[in-house]
Design an enzyme around this catalytic site. Structure first.
Site, PDB file in Angstrom:
ATOM      1  CB  CYS A 169      84.370  38.624  77.596  1.00 56.69           C
ATOM      2  SG  CYS A 169      84.291  38.272  79.536  1.00 56.69           S
ATOM      3  CG  HIS A 183      79.811  37.286  76.040  1.00 59.64           C
ATOM      4  ND1 HIS A 183      80.793  36.686  75.623  1.00 59.64           N
ATOM      5  CD2 HIS A 183      79.979  37.394  77.554  1.00 59.64           C
ATOM      6  CE1 HIS A 183      81.619  36.323  76.724  1.00 59.64           C
ATOM      7  NE2 HIS A 183      81.197  36.843  77.752  1.00 59.64           N
ATOM      8  CD  GLU A 209      79.958  36.181  72.390  1.00 57.81           C
ATOM      9  OE1 GLU A 209      79.886  37.291  72.154  1.00 57.81           O
ATOM     10  OE2 GLU A 209      80.629  35.617  72.918  1.00 57.81           O
ATOM     11  CB  SER A 211      70.419   7.002  63.809  1.00 57.22           C
ATOM     12  OG  SER A 211      70.259   8.366  63.432  1.00 57.22           O
ATOM     13  N   GLY A 217      68.020   9.544  61.331  1.00 58.70           N
ATOM     14  CA  GLY A 217      67.892  10.921  61.785  1.00 58.70           C
ATOM     15  C   GLY A 217      68.645  11.914  60.899  1.00 58.70           C
ATOM     16  CB  VAL A 218      68.287  15.451  60.347  1.00 60.34           C
ATOM     17  CG1 VAL A 218      68.209  16.161  61.832  1.00 60.34           C
ATOM     18  CG2 VAL A 218      68.876  16.837  59.560  1.00 60.34           C
ATOM     19  CB  SER A 245      73.436   9.936  61.421  1.00 59.53           C
ATOM     20  OG  SER A 245      72.337   9.559  61.123  1.00 59.53           O
ATOM     21  CB  THR A 246      70.754  11.448  57.115  1.00 62.02           C
ATOM     22  OG1 THR A 246      69.859  10.474  57.907  1.00 62.02           O
ATOM     23  CG2 THR A 246      70.451  11.086  55.540  1.00 62.02           C
ATOM     24  NE  ARG A 267      68.696   6.030  79.221  1.00 64.53           N
ATOM     25  CZ  ARG A 267      68.177   6.764  78.262  1.00 64.53           C
ATOM     26  NH1 ARG A 267      69.276   7.383  77.311  1.00 64.53           N
ATOM     27  NH2 ARG A 267      67.376   7.641  78.202  1.00 64.53           N
ATOM     28  CG  ASP A 295      27.845  -4.753  74.898  1.00 64.16           C
ATOM     29  OD1 ASP A 295      27.879  -3.577  75.440  1.00 64.16           O
ATOM     30  OD2 ASP A 295      27.023  -5.187  74.241  1.00 64.16           O
ATOM     31  CD  GLU A 333      63.044   9.812  74.519  1.00 63.21           C
ATOM     32  OE1 GLU A 333      62.088   8.959  74.668  1.00 63.21           O
ATOM     33  OE2 GLU A 333      63.241  10.370  73.574  1.00 63.21           O
TER      34      GLU A 333
END
Ligand code: XMP
Length: 526
Positions: A77, A171, A173, A226, A228-229, A231-232, A300, A463, A524
């Site tokens: 490009c 492109h 890619e 956290s 989660g994947v 940060s771990t 938040r 009841d 959410e």
């Protein structure tokens, strides 16, 4: 190694990603890179696309030395405009901007030097491609031939007759160019003869080395995890690189999933050997959430700010402790598990009008703390992080975990967040996810959770007339979380979940299933 010079296109990182898929190692550097300062010799160079026009003021230009390296060059490009501009300066702004699908016609030149046709070796003469450009070439630069055309771009592909220089307007890619990876493969393997020895294992070694060089012998790093994947995986990489000089902090904000803090602690410390501190700040968070009944953004903000406060206090404590024991140097670094899509999102959503929800992130931490940022996953996509996580020995369950928002179930409890509401939402969520796993659907679904509605409905249980709350289940399928569709569970499954939730959780008498796609809904509920 293939050198990718980045001119700022939103697709630039996809080029390196496609090369990784071919097991070719590549390094992406800014287009302003001076080639004389490079400490290694690339096997080939790719010039990326760009939002600029080559004629625009301040348009980025490549170091002309790139054409003297004696290695193949592929311009994509804007990269094609760059290539042509340096060989003849005859680029013009296209009358029509072209954006979207196009049909490419490959032109073969059997009589010319063999390399001219090499980009399209093994491909049909008709190809579907993805275009996204303003400028286009008005005529061929000297010594170039046309190797592909589209209805709108007579020079959609060009090649130098003597040197291995190629330019393509489309492109390769992006996935909208179905055979694009083969074009890149022809360039990287066929033309550049690059080695195919890149693996995730190598990435780990290189990244560990890079972290060690960056942080030095004594430097220390802190980072929030956290469960989660992302940060771990980032934390595990740090642990491998610098051991206990990496300090992970898990802030229990009182709105995590059921038993979450405990489970994360077990996995990260026992299983992965990460130096982790869990801080139970749930009372502080819940105290501040009290009384916020109708303002999701406020929730938040309160959670985000309290998080920063708690994290900073803990970081200070760790720094002091480290100084007392003179175990190591100062804490100078903050780890973030930013992935490449987060990078794009934060670049392309600058305007305030684009803020649909303020996503919770720890960016605000940097302001108060004079820390430098370390982001080992910055170039990777989610699926690559999962492969990396598996490589690092992170349990499957965690690697494939659904995303969970920073503000936790606070944004899944519509209305006021109270300890009682947290209990109900948590238990319902636990049951729902447990049933999804039992039914073997967890990986098929991209994200699922139970939300608690701020209303009461009438029911009859044993009841007795009851007046109790309503749980809304949400499950979506998506590839990029930008758009999503609700998951079509079968009736038996929903019956089972509903029965369990109503029977097992005090305070709930009804269950509904959310059948809203995104858009118009978000994933959410708040
Ligand atoms: P929405 O609700 O915007 O969510 O469709 C898209 C994805 O982002 C997650 N999400 C968040 N993640 N902090 C986060 O870390 C947040 O404040 C936040 N809000 C939404 C959401 O779970 C989904 O995966």
């Amino acid at each position: 190694t293939i050198l990718v010079l980045d001119f700022g296109s939103q697709y630039s990182h996809l080029i390196t990603r496609r090369l990784r898929e071919l097991n070719v190692y590549s390094e992406m550097l800014p287009c302003t890179q001076k080639l004389a300062e490079l400490s290694w010799s690339p096997k080939g160079v790719i010039l990326s696309g760009s939002p600029y026009s080559v004629y625009a003021d301040g348009a980025p230009h490549v170091d002309p030395a790139v054409f003297e390296l004696g290695v193949p060059v592929l311009g994509i490009c804007y990269g094609l405009q760059m290539l042509a501009w340096h060989h003849g300066k005859n680029v013009v702004a296209g009358e029509k901007k072209e954006y979207g699908h196009a049909n490419l016609n490959v032109q073969r030149h059997t009589s010319e030097a063999a390399h001219v046709d090499a980009l399209f070796t093994g491909l049909e003469n008709d190809m579907e491609v993805w275009m996204s450009h303003g400028d286009k070439l008005a005529q061929l630069p000297p010594k170039f031939v046309t190797i592909a055309t589209t209805a709108n771009a007579p020079f959609a592909g060009i090649a130098h007759t003597e040197k291995e220089f190629y330019g393509i307007q489309f492109h390769p890619e992006v996935t909208h160019t179905p055979r694009g990876t083969e074009v890149l493969k022809n360039f990287a393997l066929g033309i550049c003869k690059a080695k195919t020895d890149w693996t995730m294992g190598k990435f780990v070694d290189q990244e560990i080395q890079r972290i060690r060089n960056l942080v030095g012998e004594k430097g220390q790093v802190i980072g929030a995890v956290s469960g989660g994947v992302d940060s771990t995986v980032a934390a595990k990489l740090m642990q491998e690189a610098i051991g206990d000089r990496f300090h992970a902090i898990l802030v229990d904000n009182g709105v995590l999933r059921l038993n979450e803090a405990q489970t994360v602690k077990e996995t990260l410390t026992k299983h992965l050997g990460i130096n982790l501190t869990v801080i139970d700040a749930s009372e502080r968070f819940l105290g501040r959430l009290k009384g916020i009944t109708d303002d999701p953004e406020k929730k938040r903000k309160v959670i985000g700010n309290t998080f920063i406060e708690v994290f900073q206090e803990e970081a200070k404590r760790i720094a002091q402790e480290a100084q007392n024991t003179s175990r190591a140097g100062e804490i100078e670094w903050l780890l973030q598990g930013t992935l490449y899509p987060d990078v794009i999102e934060s670049i392309s959503f600058k305007g305030p009008s684009a803020t649909i929800k303020t996503h919770h992130n720890v960016g605000g931490l940097l302001e108060g703390m004079h820390l430098k940022l370390i982001e080992p996953l910055r170039e990777l996509f989610k699926d690559e992080v999962r492969v990396l996580g598996t490589k690092l020995g992170i349990p499957e369950e965690l690697v494939w975990r659904h995303p969970f928002p920073g503000p936790g179930i606070a944004v899944r409890i519509l209305g006021e967040v109270t300890p009682e509401q947290v209990r109900i939402a948590r238990e319902a969520d636990y049951i729902f996810i447990e049933e999804i796993k039992k039914a073997g659907l967890y990986r098929k679904i991209s994200q699922a959770f139970a939300a608690l509605l701020p209303v009461k409905a009438v029911g009859v249980m044993g009841d007795q007339r009851v007046h109790a709350q309503v749980i809304a289940l949400r499950a979506v399928e998506t590839t990029d979380f930008m758009t999503a569709d609700w998951y079509p569970f079968d009736g038996e499954f929903l019956k089972r979940v509903s029965r369990r939730i109503v029977n097992e959780i005090d305070g709930v008498c009804r269950v509904v299933y959310d059948v809203t796609s995104k858009p118009p809904g978000t994933i959410e509920m708040e």
